[in-house]
Design a protein around this motif. Structure first.
Motif, PDB file in Angstrom:
ATOM      1  N   ALA A 276       0.770  -1.112  -0.061  1.00 46.45           N
ATOM      2  CA  ALA A 276       0.022   0.034  -0.053  1.00 46.45           C
ATOM      3  C   ALA A 276       0.944   1.215   0.047  1.00 46.45           C
ATOM      4  CB  ALA A 276      -0.980  -0.015   1.059  1.00 46.45           C
ATOM      5  N   HIS A 277       2.104   1.283   0.476  1.00 49.75           N
ATOM      6  CA  HIS A 277       2.861   2.366   0.563  1.00 49.75           C
ATOM      7  C   HIS A 277       3.715   2.762  -0.778  1.00 49.75           C
ATOM      8  CE1 HIS A 277       5.673  -0.884   1.109  1.00 49.75           C
ATOM      9  NE2 HIS A 277       6.686  -0.210   0.673  1.00 49.75           N
ATOM     10  N   LEU A 278       3.618   1.700  -1.626  1.00 44.78           N
ATOM     11  CA  LEU A 278       4.265   2.064  -3.052  1.00 44.78           C
ATOM     12  C   LEU A 278       3.510   2.893  -3.745  1.00 44.78           C
ATOM     13  CD1 LEU A 278       5.487  -1.680  -3.789  1.00 44.78           C
ATOM     14  CD2 LEU A 278       6.815   0.487  -2.845  1.00 44.78           C
ATOM     15  N   ASP A 279       4.078   3.386  -4.909  1.00 45.48           N
ATOM     16  CA  ASP A 279       3.210   4.329  -6.087  1.00 45.48           C
ATOM     17  C   ASP A 279       2.391   3.299  -6.843  1.00 45.48           C
ATOM     18  OD1 ASP A 279       3.439   5.020  -8.881  1.00 45.48           O
ATOM     19  OD2 ASP A 279       3.631   6.791  -7.899  1.00 45.48           O
ATOM     20  N   PRO A 280       1.387   3.483  -6.977  1.00 41.56           N
ATOM     21  CA  PRO A 280       0.272   2.492  -7.732  1.00 41.56           C
ATOM     22  C   PRO A 280       0.863   1.869  -8.905  1.00 41.56           C
ATOM     23  CG  PRO A 280      -0.871   4.523  -7.101  1.00 41.56           C
ATOM     24  CD  PRO A 280       0.533   4.456  -6.809  1.00 41.56           C
ATOM     25  N   THR A 281       1.877   2.675  -9.537  1.00 43.64           N
ATOM     26  CA  THR A 281       2.516   1.939 -10.886  1.00 43.64           C
ATOM     27  C   THR A 281       3.410   1.050 -10.548  1.00 43.64           C
ATOM     28  OG1 THR A 281       4.021   3.726 -10.842  1.00 43.64           O
ATOM     29  CG2 THR A 281       1.897   4.015 -12.297  1.00 43.64           C
ATOM     30  N   LYS A 282       3.943   0.838  -9.235  1.00 44.00           N
ATOM     31  CA  LYS A 282       4.927   0.015  -8.717  1.00 44.00           C
ATOM     32  C   LYS A 282       4.411  -1.318  -7.885  1.00 44.00           C
ATOM     33  CE  LYS A 282       8.550   3.165  -8.981  1.00 44.00           C
ATOM     34  NZ  LYS A 282       8.855   3.348 -10.546  1.00 44.00           N
ATOM     35  N   ARG A 283       3.128  -1.492  -7.902  1.00 39.18           N
ATOM     36  CA  ARG A 283       2.408  -2.431  -7.307  1.00 39.18           C
ATOM     37  C   ARG A 283       2.290  -3.672  -8.253  1.00 39.18           C
ATOM     38  NH1 ARG A 283      -2.059   1.123  -4.477  1.00 39.18           N
ATOM     39  NH2 ARG A 283      -0.907   2.576  -3.224  1.00 39.18           N
ATOM     40  N   ALA A 284       2.019  -4.815  -7.632  1.00 36.70           N
ATOM     41  CA  ALA A 284       1.728  -5.985  -8.485  1.00 36.70           C
ATOM     42  C   ALA A 284       0.241  -5.697  -9.006  1.00 36.70           C
ATOM     43  CB  ALA A 284       2.023  -7.310  -7.794  1.00 36.70           C
ATOM     44  N   LYS A 285      -0.234  -6.465  -9.948  1.00 35.99           N
ATOM     45  CA  LYS A 285      -1.466  -6.259 -10.461  1.00 35.99           C
ATOM     46  C   LYS A 285      -2.252  -6.803  -9.367  1.00 35.99           C
ATOM     47  CE  LYS A 285      -4.553  -7.976 -13.923  1.00 35.99           C
ATOM     48  NZ  LYS A 285      -4.824  -8.908 -15.014  1.00 35.99           N
ATOM     49  N   GLY A 286      -3.575  -5.982  -8.994  1.00 33.67           N
ATOM     50  CA  GLY A 286      -4.470  -6.694  -8.011  1.00 33.67           C
ATOM     51  C   GLY A 286      -4.355  -6.090  -6.931  1.00 33.67           C
ATOM     52  N   ALA A 287      -3.586  -5.143  -6.624  1.00 32.78           N
ATOM     53  CA  ALA A 287      -3.477  -4.704  -5.113  1.00 32.78           C
ATOM     54  C   ALA A 287      -4.336  -3.969  -4.493  1.00 32.78           C
ATOM     55  CB  ALA A 287      -1.975  -3.781  -5.225  1.00 32.78           C
ATOM     56  N   VAL A 288      -5.206  -3.395  -5.299  1.00 33.14           N
ATOM     57  CA  VAL A 288      -6.717  -2.775  -4.766  1.00 33.14           C
ATOM     58  C   VAL A 288      -7.668  -3.103  -5.570  1.00 33.14           C
ATOM     59  CG1 VAL A 288      -7.635  -0.362  -4.379  1.00 33.14           C
ATOM     60  CG2 VAL A 288      -4.978  -0.888  -4.252  1.00 33.14           C
ATOM     61  N   SER A 289      -8.921  -3.569  -4.805  1.00 32.50           N
ATOM     62  CA  SER A 289     -10.085  -3.872  -5.532  1.00 32.50           C
ATOM     63  C   SER A 289     -11.255  -3.291  -4.950  1.00 32.50           C
ATOM     64  CB  SER A 289     -10.322  -5.334  -5.389  1.00 32.50           C
ATOM     65  OG  SER A 289      -9.527  -6.005  -6.541  1.00 32.50           O
ATOM     66  N   TYR A 290     -12.254  -2.847  -5.547  1.00 34.35           N
ATOM     67  CA  TYR A 290     -13.336  -2.166  -5.108  1.00 34.35           C
ATOM     68  C   TYR A 290     -14.714  -3.030  -5.561  1.00 34.35           C
ATOM     69  CZ  TYR A 290     -10.481   1.876  -4.737  1.00 34.35           C
ATOM     70  OH  TYR A 290      -9.358   2.600  -4.418  1.00 34.35           O
ATOM     71  N   PRO A 291     -14.962  -4.138  -4.895  1.00 34.52           N
ATOM     72  CA  PRO A 291     -16.060  -5.050  -5.262  1.00 34.52           C
ATOM     73  C   PRO A 291     -17.419  -3.940  -4.996  1.00 34.52           C
ATOM     74  CG  PRO A 291     -15.225  -5.558  -2.933  1.00 34.52           C
ATOM     75  CD  PRO A 291     -14.344  -4.440  -3.494  1.00 34.52           C
ATOM     76  N   LYS A 292     -18.450  -4.032  -6.149  1.00 37.20           N
ATOM     77  CA  LYS A 292     -19.534  -3.351  -6.213  1.00 37.20           C
ATOM     78  C   LYS A 292     -20.664  -3.945  -5.060  1.00 37.20           C
ATOM     79  CE  LYS A 292     -19.081  -1.633 -10.744  1.00 37.20           C
ATOM     80  NZ  LYS A 292     -19.801  -0.816 -11.716  1.00 37.20           N
ATOM     81  N   SER A 293     -20.540  -5.305  -4.678  1.00 35.96           N
ATOM     82  CA  SER A 293     -21.406  -5.752  -3.683  1.00 35.96           C
ATOM     83  C   SER A 293     -20.806  -6.796  -2.744  1.00 35.96           C
ATOM     84  CB  SER A 293     -22.604  -6.253  -4.314  1.00 35.96           C
ATOM     85  OG  SER A 293     -22.231  -7.530  -5.096  1.00 35.96           O
ATOM     86  N   THR A 294     -21.404  -7.133  -1.881  1.00 33.00           N
ATOM     87  CA  THR A 294     -20.900  -8.099  -0.698  1.00 33.00           C
ATOM     88  C   THR A 294     -20.961  -9.311  -1.420  1.00 33.00           C
ATOM     89  OG1 THR A 294     -23.193  -8.257   0.211  1.00 33.00           O
ATOM     90  CG2 THR A 294     -21.670  -6.889   1.308  1.00 33.00           C
ATOM     91  N   THR A 295     -21.726  -9.672  -2.456  1.00 37.83           N
ATOM     92  CA  THR A 295     -21.711 -10.863  -3.394  1.00 37.83           C
ATOM     93  C   THR A 295     -20.538 -11.108  -3.990  1.00 37.83           C
ATOM     94  OG1 THR A 295     -23.123  -9.920  -5.000  1.00 37.83           O
ATOM     95  CG2 THR A 295     -24.287 -11.057  -3.165  1.00 37.83           C
ATOM     96  N   LEU A 296     -19.763  -9.968  -4.309  1.00 38.43           N
ATOM     97  CA  LEU A 296     -18.629 -10.034  -4.999  1.00 38.43           C
ATOM     98  C   LEU A 296     -17.259 -10.292  -4.398  1.00 38.43           C
ATOM     99  CD1 LEU A 296     -19.732  -7.635  -7.975  1.00 38.43           C
ATOM    100  CD2 LEU A 296     -19.557 -10.195  -8.161  1.00 38.43           C
ATOM    101  N   LEU A 297     -17.562 -10.028  -2.906  1.00 34.65           N
ATOM    102  CA  LEU A 297     -16.414 -10.041  -2.137  1.00 34.65           C
ATOM    103  C   LEU A 297     -15.752 -11.570  -2.351  1.00 34.65           C
ATOM    104  CD1 LEU A 297     -17.350  -8.646   1.297  1.00 34.65           C
ATOM    105  CD2 LEU A 297     -15.747  -7.697  -0.122  1.00 34.65           C
TER     106      LEU A 297
END
Length: 118
Positions: A7-28
């Motif tokens: 999380a402390h890294l620049d977003p361009t330096k993180r591995a794919k999938g470091a952050v996700s925003y599921p649209k609903s609890t069914t997608l968690l």
């Protein structure tokens, strides 16, 4: 959902999938599975001993997808207090969709997002 290790890294330096925003609890459930498959072993910030420990937890008998998904939905509600909220997009007072005017082209459409119970 965000990887605490990179999380402390620049977003361009993180591995794919470091952050996700599921649209609903069914997608968690799907979001966590994607994190485990796509990010966990690719993230260079996660210590090797944590990755080894994660490998040791792999179940001998796999749960059904349905039971696993139900677990994530129930836990997100009961333990974390998450709820799905559906609102019209023109009601921008409490949505996550950003600033949209009442007369926008999205008028009449609805959006679902996750919120924590207060």
């Amino acid at each position: 959902i965000r990887c605490i290790h990179c999380a402390h890294l620049d977003p361009t330096k993180r591995a794919k999938g470091a952050v996700s925003y599921p649209k609903s609890t069914t997608l968690l459930h799907q979001t966590v599975r994607n994190f485990q498959r796509c990010h966990f072993f690719a993230c260079e910030e996660i210590p090797a001993e944590i990755k080894e420990k994660m490998n040791s937890f792999k179940p001998k008998k796999l749960q059904s997808r349905r039971r696993s998904a139900e677990y994530w939905i129930q836990s997100s509600r009961d333990v974390l207090g998450m709820v799905d909220v559906e609102e019209a997009l023109e009601d921008t007072s409490s949505t996550c969709s950003g600033n949209r005017s009442k007369g926008s082209s999205n008028s009449g459409r609805r959006q679902t997002y996750i919120r924590f119970r207060s």
